[in-house]
Scaffold this motif. Sequence first.
Motif, short mmCIF file in Angstrom:
data_model
loop_
_atom_site.label_atom_id
_atom_site.label_comp_id
_atom_site.label_asym_id
_atom_site.label_seq_id
_atom_site.Cartn_x
_atom_site.Cartn_y
_atom_site.Cartn_z
N LEU A 23 0.99 -1.25 -0.13
CA LEU A 23 0.33 0.06 -0.44
C LEU A 23 0.74 1.29 -0.18
CD1 LEU A 23 -3.28 0.25 2.47
CD2 LEU A 23 -1.35 1.65 2.40
N VAL A 25 0.82 5.55 0.05
CA VAL A 25 0.15 7.40 0.07
C VAL A 25 1.57 7.96 0.47
CG1 VAL A 25 -0.95 9.34 1.79
CG2 VAL A 25 -1.23 6.10 1.40
N VAL A 31 -5.98 9.05 0.57
CA VAL A 31 -6.58 7.18 0.02
C VAL A 31 -7.18 7.07 0.69
CG1 VAL A 31 -5.12 5.16 -0.18
CG2 VAL A 31 -4.04 7.56 -0.61
N CYS A 32 -8.05 5.50 0.84
CA CYS A 32 -8.82 4.94 1.81
C CYS A 32 -9.18 3.59 1.14
CB CYS A 32 -10.73 5.50 1.58
SG CYS A 32 -10.98 5.02 0.25
N LEU A 33 -9.47 3.13 2.54
CA LEU A 33 -9.07 1.24 2.31
C LEU A 33 -10.53 1.03 2.85
CD1 LEU A 33 -7.24 -1.09 2.37
CD2 LEU A 33 -6.60 -0.91 5.16
N LEU A 156 -3.97 9.02 10.25
CA LEU A 156 -4.56 7.57 9.59
C LEU A 156 -5.76 7.47 10.56
CD1 LEU A 156 -1.31 5.09 10.34
CD2 LEU A 156 -2.21 6.53 7.78
N THR A 185 -2.24 14.82 4.76
CA THR A 185 -2.25 14.03 3.78
C THR A 185 -2.95 13.09 4.35
OG1 THR A 185 -0.26 13.75 2.73
CG2 THR A 185 -0.94 11.20 2.61
N LEU A 187 -4.56 8.47 5.36
CA LEU A 187 -4.98 7.70 5.54
C LEU A 187 -7.22 6.74 5.47
CD1 LEU A 187 -5.04 4.68 3.60
CD2 LEU A 187 -3.23 3.57 5.44
#
Length: 236
Positions: A23, A25, A31-33, A156, A185, A187
């Motif tokens: 993964l 970023v 960014v998505c999970l 995060l 940024t 995630l």
Amino acid sequence: MLLEVRGLEVHYGGIRAVKGVDLEVHAGELVCLIGANGAGKTSALRAICGLHARGGSVRYAGEPLEGRPVFELPRRGLVMVPEGRGVFPQLTVEENLAMGAFARTDADVGADIALRYQAFPRLRERRHQTAGTLSGGEQQMLAIARALMSRPKLLLLDEPSMGLAPLMVAKIFDIVREVAAQGVTILLVEQNARLALELADRGYVMESGAITLSGEAKALLADRKVREAYLGEGAG
Ligand code: ATP
């Protein structure tokens, strides 16, 4: 690249919960999970921060994270908002915000708390209340505001919408959008695939511990398998 995860593994005894996840970023991305309950998203996120023993490698801002103590991460700009918020219930809203700045040594903490109150008027109204008396949505706001107190480069977020009513979910997603617009940024781990993909630049889909799909969020939103499995659109 701000975060580079390669071959991430998490095992609970004999159970392989995360199976060789790659993964990335990039700075400035959201960014998505996404994935179903139990797919391994939380395990992956916690392992990235070193809260679980892990296999594989994690690089942050060009340096390996291996062997670095977890408490050092906020000072380096890496902050996690855990599932279930993790606010200190006995401390007031303002004390929670101050705790978010523990890694800082500069004198601007008071000014930063004022900035958070500007962005989160509800928190200002409740600043002398203990965090445990706030609603779930307010606690989530506080958890995000507290994370911002350490001026993160990479945030995060683990399931910020979990357990919240739809209106509050929309509000929390607005907040995430604003935080990203300020240049942080992100995630984002989410079960709410539609909202997460609508917000994100890119996405990863996790199933049974592995990444099965990834790409531009718009492309994932249009993907037939994603629509059937995660957007409740049924087959056909
Ligand atoms: P959720 O949406 O519930 O957070 P998730 O996608 O984040 O789900 P994980 O919580 O990472 O998934 O769980 C992945 C798998 O690992 C699940 O099968 C779960 O039962 C298992 N698991 C998680 N934590 C533990 C643990 N401490 N001990 C044993 N098994 C665990």
